[in-house]
Motif scaffolding. Structure first.
Motif, short mmCIF file in Angstrom:
data_model
loop_
_atom_site.label_atom_id
_atom_site.label_comp_id
_atom_site.label_asym_id
_atom_site.label_seq_id
_atom_site.Cartn_x
_atom_site.Cartn_y
_atom_site.Cartn_z
N LEU A 60 29.02 -36.00 -72.14
CA LEU A 60 27.75 -36.49 -72.65
C LEU A 60 27.02 -35.41 -73.45
CD1 LEU A 60 25.85 -38.88 -72.83
CD2 LEU A 60 24.83 -38.15 -70.69
N ARG A 61 27.01 -34.17 -72.94
CA ARG A 61 26.38 -33.08 -73.69
C ARG A 61 27.04 -32.90 -75.05
NH1 ARG A 61 26.18 -30.49 -68.57
NH2 ARG A 61 28.06 -29.31 -69.05
N LEU A 62 28.36 -32.95 -75.08
CA LEU A 62 29.10 -32.80 -76.34
C LEU A 62 28.81 -33.95 -77.29
CD1 LEU A 62 31.37 -31.37 -78.00
CD2 LEU A 62 32.94 -32.95 -76.87
N ILE A 63 28.82 -35.16 -76.77
CA ILE A 63 28.60 -36.35 -77.59
C ILE A 63 27.19 -36.35 -78.19
CG2 ILE A 63 28.38 -38.89 -77.53
CD1 ILE A 63 31.28 -37.83 -77.50
N VAL A 64 26.20 -35.99 -77.40
CA VAL A 64 24.82 -35.95 -77.90
C VAL A 64 24.72 -34.97 -79.07
CG1 VAL A 64 22.45 -35.26 -77.34
CG2 VAL A 64 23.72 -36.73 -75.78
N LYS A 65 25.27 -33.79 -78.91
CA LYS A 65 25.23 -32.77 -79.97
C LYS A 65 25.98 -33.25 -81.21
CE LYS A 65 26.49 -27.98 -80.89
NZ LYS A 65 27.10 -26.76 -80.35
N ARG A 66 27.17 -33.78 -81.02
CA ARG A 66 27.98 -34.22 -82.16
C ARG A 66 27.35 -35.43 -82.85
NH1 ARG A 66 33.98 -35.43 -80.80
NH2 ARG A 66 33.08 -37.41 -80.20
N ASN A 67 26.79 -36.36 -82.07
CA ASN A 67 26.12 -37.52 -82.66
C ASN A 67 24.96 -37.08 -83.55
OD1 ASN A 67 27.83 -39.37 -81.48
ND2 ASN A 67 26.35 -40.08 -79.95
N ARG A 68 24.18 -36.11 -83.08
CA ARG A 68 23.05 -35.62 -83.89
C ARG A 68 23.55 -35.03 -85.20
NH1 ARG A 68 20.32 -32.91 -78.98
NH2 ARG A 68 19.07 -34.62 -78.19
N GLN A 69 24.61 -34.22 -85.13
CA GLN A 69 25.17 -33.60 -86.34
C GLN A 69 25.67 -34.66 -87.31
OE1 GLN A 69 28.15 -31.12 -84.53
NE2 GLN A 69 26.79 -29.34 -84.37
N ARG A 70 26.38 -35.62 -86.80
CA ARG A 70 26.93 -36.67 -87.66
C ARG A 70 25.83 -37.54 -88.27
NH1 ARG A 70 32.40 -38.51 -84.37
NH2 ARG A 70 33.58 -36.65 -84.92
N LEU A 71 24.81 -37.88 -87.48
CA LEU A 71 23.72 -38.68 -88.01
C LEU A 71 22.95 -37.91 -89.08
CD1 LEU A 71 22.41 -40.38 -84.76
CD2 LEU A 71 23.51 -41.51 -86.70
N ASP A 72 22.72 -36.62 -88.86
CA ASP A 72 22.03 -35.78 -89.86
C ASP A 72 22.85 -35.74 -91.15
OD1 ASP A 72 19.97 -35.29 -88.10
OD2 ASP A 72 20.68 -33.28 -87.56
N LYS A 73 24.16 -35.56 -91.03
CA LYS A 73 25.02 -35.48 -92.21
C LYS A 73 25.01 -36.81 -92.97
CE LYS A 73 29.64 -34.47 -93.82
NZ LYS A 73 31.04 -34.34 -93.49
N LEU A 74 25.15 -37.92 -92.24
CA LEU A 74 25.14 -39.22 -92.86
C LEU A 74 23.81 -39.51 -93.56
CD1 LEU A 74 26.95 -41.23 -90.07
CD2 LEU A 74 27.80 -40.90 -92.39
N GLN A 75 22.72 -39.09 -92.92
CA GLN A 75 21.40 -39.30 -93.51
C GLN A 75 21.24 -38.47 -94.79
OE1 GLN A 75 18.09 -38.36 -90.96
NE2 GLN A 75 16.89 -40.03 -91.84
N SER A 76 21.73 -37.24 -94.77
CA SER A 76 21.61 -36.38 -95.96
C SER A 76 22.47 -36.90 -97.10
CB SER A 76 21.99 -34.93 -95.63
OG SER A 76 23.37 -34.81 -95.39
N GLU A 77 23.55 -37.62 -96.78
CA GLU A 77 24.42 -38.22 -97.80
C GLU A 77 23.87 -39.55 -98.29
OE1 GLU A 77 28.19 -38.52 -95.84
OE2 GLU A 77 28.59 -36.37 -95.98
N GLY A 78 22.82 -40.04 -97.63
CA GLY A 78 22.22 -41.30 -98.04
C GLY A 78 22.97 -42.53 -97.60
N LYS A 79 23.79 -42.40 -96.58
CA LYS A 79 24.55 -43.55 -96.08
C LYS A 79 23.82 -44.27 -95.00
CE LYS A 79 29.07 -41.79 -97.25
NZ LYS A 79 30.37 -41.42 -96.78
#
Length: 79
Positions: A60-79
């Motif tokens: 869960l700790r790993l997933i929370v961290k990775r989800n945040r990173q992926r969501l930030d990246k997707l948001q910065s790409e405008g997806k």
């Protein structure tokens, strides 16, 4: 661009995640956390029910961290 909704926070220890379907309450805890894939789709951890409590906490700790990173990246790409 449509607004992206964040994932709900994981439940506190001992708290159950439930949804209402046709007036009945269904528990989703046994399904485990939602995983944000690199393309923005969502999935679940297939072996969540078979994990020990300590494995679940670490995952869960790993997933929370990775989800945040992926969501930030997707948001910065405008997806």
């Amino acid at each position: 661009m449509s607004e992206r909704l964040g994932l709900p926070a994981p439940p506190a220890d001992g708290e159950k995640t439930t949804v209402q379907v046709n007036g009945e309450s269904l528990s989703l805890d046994h399904l485990g956390p939602m995983v944000v894939n690199s393309d923005g789709t969502l999935s679940r951890i297939q072996n969540w029910e078979g994990m020990s409590q300590i494995e679940r906490e670490k995952t869960l700790r790993l997933i929370v961290k990775r989800n945040r990173q992926r969501l930030d990246k997707l948001q910065s790409e405008g997806k």
